[in-house]
Write an enzyme that holds these catalytic residues in place. Sequence first.
Site, PDB file in Angstrom:
ATOM      1  N   ASP A   1      11.322 -13.333  -1.459  1.00 34.87           N
ATOM      2  CA  ASP A   1      11.344 -11.896  -1.743  1.00 34.87           C
ATOM      3  C   ASP A   1      12.757 -11.363  -1.488  1.00 34.87           C
ATOM      4  O   ASP A   1      13.318 -11.564  -0.419  1.00 34.87           O
ATOM      5  CB  ASP A   1      10.349 -11.179  -0.826  1.00 34.87           C
ATOM      6  CG  ASP A   1      10.107  -9.732  -1.226  1.00 34.87           C
ATOM      7  OD1 ASP A   1      11.091  -9.013  -1.477  1.00 34.87           O
ATOM      8  OD2 ASP A   1       8.937  -9.319  -1.282  1.00 34.87           O
TER       9      ASP A   1
ATOM     10  N   HIS B   1       9.417  -9.582  -5.629  1.00 34.86           N
ATOM     11  CA  HIS B   1       9.098  -8.643  -4.562  1.00 34.86           C
ATOM     12  C   HIS B   1       7.615  -8.336  -4.571  1.00 34.86           C
ATOM     13  O   HIS B   1       7.072  -7.848  -5.564  1.00 34.86           O
ATOM     14  CB  HIS B   1       9.910  -7.364  -4.780  1.00 34.86           C
ATOM     15  CG  HIS B   1       9.772  -6.364  -3.683  1.00 34.86           C
ATOM     16  ND1 HIS B   1       9.689  -6.716  -2.353  1.00 34.86           N
ATOM     17  CD2 HIS B   1       9.717  -5.004  -3.714  1.00 34.86           C
ATOM     18  CE1 HIS B   1       9.593  -5.612  -1.618  1.00 34.86           C
ATOM     19  NE2 HIS B   1       9.599  -4.570  -2.420  1.00 34.86           N
TER      20      HIS B   1
ATOM     21  N   SER C   1       5.887  -3.011   0.140  1.00 32.70           N
ATOM     22  CA  SER C   1       7.274  -2.780   0.551  1.00 32.70           C
ATOM     23  C   SER C   1       7.323  -1.741   1.680  1.00 32.70           C
ATOM     24  O   SER C   1       6.684  -1.927   2.711  1.00 32.70           O
ATOM     25  CB  SER C   1       8.082  -2.350  -0.671  1.00 32.70           C
ATOM     26  OG  SER C   1       9.457  -2.462  -0.450  1.00 32.70           O
TER      27      SER C   1
END
Length: 530
Positions: free
Chosen positions: A471, A499, A239
Site C-alpha cells: 500500500d 491502496h 485510509s
Amino acid sequence: MDTRRILRRTRTGACLLAAVALLTSGCSFGSTTRPVGSAAAAAEEVPALTPLPRSTPAALEPYYEQKPAWRDCGAPGFQCATLKAPLDYAEPSAGDVRLAVARKKATGPGKRLGSLLVNPGGPGGSAIGYLQAYAGVGYPAGVRARYDMVAVDPRGVARSEPVECLDGPAMDAYTRTDVTPDDAGEIDTLVAAYKKFAEGCGADAPKLLRHVSTVEAARDMDIVRAALGDWKLHYVGASYGTFLGATYAGLFPHRAGRLVLDGAVDPSLPARRLNLEQTAGFDTAFTAFAKDCVRQSDCPLGGRGTTPAQVGERLKAFFAGLDTRPVPTGDADGRNLTESLATMGVIAALYDESAWQQLREALTAAMREKDGAGLLVLADGYYERGAGADFSNLMFANAAVNCLDLPPAFDSPDEVRRALPDFRKASPVFGEGLAWASLNCAYWPVRATGEAQRIEAKGAAPIVVVGTTRDPATPYRWAEALAGQLSSARLLTYEGDGHTAYGRGSDCIDSAINAYLLDGTPPTDGKRCS
C-alpha cells in the site's frame, strides 16, 4: 479512468502542498504477528486514548434525542437529512455544527442488521459523495440488503459546513508551487504559499477551524448513531477513515459494533514519523510500478533489465526538467505541466495498480511528445479539480483536520533541511518534495489540540484491521501497529498492490469481510489473502 476508482482512491495527506500529518517504512512481508521491537516500544511510550463515560452528559442529551427529517436526494433511493452537533463538546452552549447525513435503506431480503456507516478517508473525502457514487450501489448485494447504507460528511467537509481557503485561481497557483526549492528565494516562495493558504482557511472559518479534529468527528458519529436508532455503530472506514473509526472505538468501546478498518493508520506516531513512513510507502509502491513498467513494451522509463533505481533516476531527471521548462497540456485554463503537478500525477496513479497503464501512457506523452495532458488529468483527479478551477474542499479540509490532530512535523525550513537525508533515503524519487510538503502545518492559524496516542478500545467487540503489503499511502506496518494496539483486533492481510483491499478484486478479502459484516464472524487473526 473509471470514476468509481477515482472516488475510491482515498487520500491521507500525501498531496504535495496539502500534505500534512499523514504522509513507511517498507511493507512487512514476512510477519502475521503484531509489531515487535522498537515499533512496539515506541507505541508503548505514548499515552492511550481514554474512553468517554458510558452515560450521556445532560448538556448533550438534546443532540442525542434528534430525529432526522429524511428527504429524497441525489439518485433514486437515496435520502438526506441534517443533524446538529455541538461546535465545542467542552462547551455545548457555544453553538452548533450542521452535519449532512445520507442513507440508502436496506433493500432486503433478510433481517435488517441496522445502519452501516461508511467513510472513504481523506481527511476531507466526502462520505456522502462516496455513498451515492459507489457504496450505495457497489457494495456487495448481501450487505446492501441487510444494512441501511449511511454516510455523514465530517464537520468541515463537503456538505457539513465546508472549510474554504482559496478561490479556484489561487488554488491553481498553489498546486503549481515548487516543493523542491533550490535556493533561499524558492524556499521563501514556498513558505509564502503555505502562509497564504493558512491565512485563507483562518479567515473563512475562524471558529470552526478550532473544532474539526478527528476526536470531535468521532463524537459526532455517536450522535448520528443515536439519531439512527442503533445501539451500536457498524462501520467501514478506509485510509484516514480507519483513524476515525479507531478513534470512535477508543472513545466508545461499548458502542463499537462491527468495525472494518481498511488501509489502517497508526495513531501512535507523531507527524514527522507518519510523513517519513508514508514517504517510504510511496517508494515501495513506485518500485512495484517500476518493475512492472520495464516489462511492458510501452514503458518510457526503460526496458527489460532496467532496475527500479534506474527508473527512478530517469523519472527524477524528467521532473527536474519540468522545474525549468514546463510542458504544454492544452488545458483550457492555460496551465502547463510543472514539476509539482507531474509529481502529483504520478503519486495519484500509484494508489491503484489498475492506473499503471494510464500512467505509462501519460508519461510517454509528456516525456516523448511534450504533451502533459495525461499527467495533468491524474493530478486534477487527485485534487478534485473540475473545469474552470472548480475545486472541492478536499484539500482545505485535509489540512484543517490534520493540522489540528497533531503538532506540525516541522517548525521551520531549517528543520526540513536537516531531515532531507532521511526523506531522500526513504524515497529517492519523492522524498525531497514530501519533506518540504510536511512544513505546511507550521504556519497554521490555530494550535493543534491532538497528540499521538495508542488506541486500545478495551472491551470492544472484535474489530477487523485490514492491511495491504504494498500500500503506498498507508504502509502495511501501520495495519500491524493498529492491530497491535486494539485489544480486540483481527488483522487481515492482502498481499498485493494498491491502496486498501476491500472491494478491489480479492475474493478472499471480500468473503472474509462480508462474513464479518453479515454474520458477525471475524476472520482468524493473521489471515492472509492474495
